[in-house]
Motif scaffolding. Structure first.
Motif, PDB file in Angstrom:
ATOM      1  N   VAL A 191       0.618  -1.086  -0.139  1.00 29.96           N
ATOM      2  CA  VAL A 191      -0.092   0.078  -0.042  1.00 29.96           C
ATOM      3  C   VAL A 191       0.879   1.303   0.103  1.00 29.96           C
ATOM      4  CG1 VAL A 191      -0.456   0.493   2.494  1.00 29.96           C
ATOM      5  CG2 VAL A 191      -2.317   0.926   0.931  1.00 29.96           C
ATOM      6  N   ARG A 192       2.160   1.182   0.595  1.00 34.66           N
ATOM      7  CA  ARG A 192       2.769   2.287   0.459  1.00 34.66           C
ATOM      8  C   ARG A 192       3.792   2.310  -0.736  1.00 34.66           C
ATOM      9  NH1 ARG A 192       4.086   0.991   6.664  1.00 34.66           N
ATOM     10  NH2 ARG A 192       2.298   2.282   7.716  1.00 34.66           N
ATOM     11  N   HIS A 193       4.109   1.376  -1.610  1.00 29.53           N
ATOM     12  CA  HIS A 193       4.890   1.198  -2.869  1.00 29.53           C
ATOM     13  C   HIS A 193       4.683   2.248  -3.766  1.00 29.53           C
ATOM     14  CE1 HIS A 193       7.985  -0.568  -4.964  1.00 29.53           C
ATOM     15  NE2 HIS A 193       7.195  -0.707  -6.147  1.00 29.53           N
ATOM     16  N   ARG A 194       5.506   2.880  -4.257  1.00 27.55           N
ATOM     17  CA  ARG A 194       5.253   3.604  -5.422  1.00 27.55           C
ATOM     18  C   ARG A 194       6.404   3.257  -6.376  1.00 27.55           C
ATOM     19  NH1 ARG A 194       1.176   5.751  -4.201  1.00 27.55           N
ATOM     20  NH2 ARG A 194       0.801   7.596  -2.559  1.00 27.55           N
ATOM     21  N   ARG A 199      -1.396  -1.145  -4.891  1.00 24.13           N
ATOM     22  CA  ARG A 199      -1.651  -0.444  -3.451  1.00 24.13           C
ATOM     23  C   ARG A 199      -3.095  -0.548  -3.338  1.00 24.13           C
ATOM     24  NH1 ARG A 199       1.614   3.569  -6.031  1.00 24.13           N
ATOM     25  NH2 ARG A 199       0.020   4.905  -6.913  1.00 24.13           N
ATOM     26  N   GLY A 200      -3.952  -0.447  -4.452  1.00 19.83           N
ATOM     27  CA  GLY A 200      -5.647  -0.972  -4.226  1.00 19.83           C
ATOM     28  C   GLY A 200      -5.670  -2.377  -3.804  1.00 19.83           C
ATOM     29  N   ILE A 201      -4.997  -3.232  -4.012  1.00 25.18           N
ATOM     30  CA  ILE A 201      -5.259  -4.589  -3.873  1.00 25.18           C
ATOM     31  C   ILE A 201      -4.728  -4.864  -2.301  1.00 25.18           C
ATOM     32  CG2 ILE A 201      -4.082  -7.039  -4.047  1.00 25.18           C
ATOM     33  CD1 ILE A 201      -4.194  -6.308  -6.977  1.00 25.18           C
ATOM     34  N   LEU A 231      -7.214   4.451   7.369  1.00 28.15           N
ATOM     35  CA  LEU A 231      -6.597   5.582   7.041  1.00 28.15           C
ATOM     36  C   LEU A 231      -5.871   5.325   5.732  1.00 28.15           C
ATOM     37  CD1 LEU A 231      -5.376   8.314   7.746  1.00 28.15           C
ATOM     38  CD2 LEU A 231      -3.399   7.049   9.035  1.00 28.15           C
ATOM     39  N   LEU A 232      -5.223   4.185   5.530  1.00 28.40           N
ATOM     40  CA  LEU A 232      -4.343   3.647   4.378  1.00 28.40           C
ATOM     41  C   LEU A 232      -5.320   3.708   3.214  1.00 28.40           C
ATOM     42  CD1 LEU A 232      -1.729   1.556   5.843  1.00 28.40           C
ATOM     43  CD2 LEU A 232      -1.434   3.659   4.914  1.00 28.40           C
ATOM     44  N   VAL A 233      -6.522   3.187   3.344  1.00 25.01           N
ATOM     45  CA  VAL A 233      -7.712   3.063   2.572  1.00 25.01           C
ATOM     46  C   VAL A 233      -7.917   4.272   2.049  1.00 25.01           C
ATOM     47  CG1 VAL A 233      -9.972   2.133   1.821  1.00 25.01           C
ATOM     48  CG2 VAL A 233      -8.403   0.589   2.851  1.00 25.01           C
TER      49      VAL A 233
END
Length: 158
Positions: free
Chosen positions: A109-112, A129-131, A146-148
């Motif tokens: 979720v934090r990966h770019r 990130r969505g998955i 929060l992350l969603v």
């Protein structure tokens, strides 16, 4: 006219064919070894094919190997996993297997992953990130909401 020479399959094509055979016959004695080998491959398309086969066969015994492959693909991600194909397939498989792996989903979720495209760059990790956000919700992680919300505000539409 001389007959055309048949091209010998590349090692990647050979391993992909073996993964497909393992997918078709998950109970074969070689299936486990082939999928383990494929998860360790340097080719992200092979890793992705193995992850899909593992999810499809509901082979939960591979969860630790999926986690290890995900972590390996995070290192030098653009080179090891162009377009995030391997990481997306692994996160999808872990989600499909109901794996309780919040560390993977947090990293996802934090990966770019900006990759060059004509005229600039594109973040190819949006789907990951969505998955991963869904995975965090499923694991009931305390920061999931929060992350969603952050994913919903993501600049990438995927």
């Amino acid at each position: 006219m001389a007959p055309k020479k048949q091209r010998k399959p590349s090692p990647t094509e050979g391993l992909l064919a073996r993964v497909q055979a393992a997918r078709a016959d998950p109970e074969s004695p070689d299936s486990r070894g082939v999928l383990t080998e494929a998860l360790g491959s340097a080719r992200n398309v092979v890793v992705a094919a193995a992850a899909r086969a593992i999810e499809e066969g509901e082979r939960t015994q591979f969860v630790p190997a999926l986690v290890a492959a995900f972590q390996r693909l995070l290192v030098d991600a653009a080179t090891a996993d162009p377009m995030c194909k391997g990481k997306v397939a692994i996160a999808t498989a872990l989600l499909g297997l109901d794996a309780d792996e919040p560390a993977v989903f947090l990293a996802g979720v934090r990966h770019r992953q900006p990759e060059p495209v004509y005229g600039g760059s594109l973040d190819t990790a949006a789907e990951l990130r969505g998955i991963s956000a869904l995975g965090l919700l499923r694991t009931r992680h305390p920061q999931a909401s929060l992350l969603v919300a952050e994913c919903l505000a993501d600049s990438e539409p995927a």
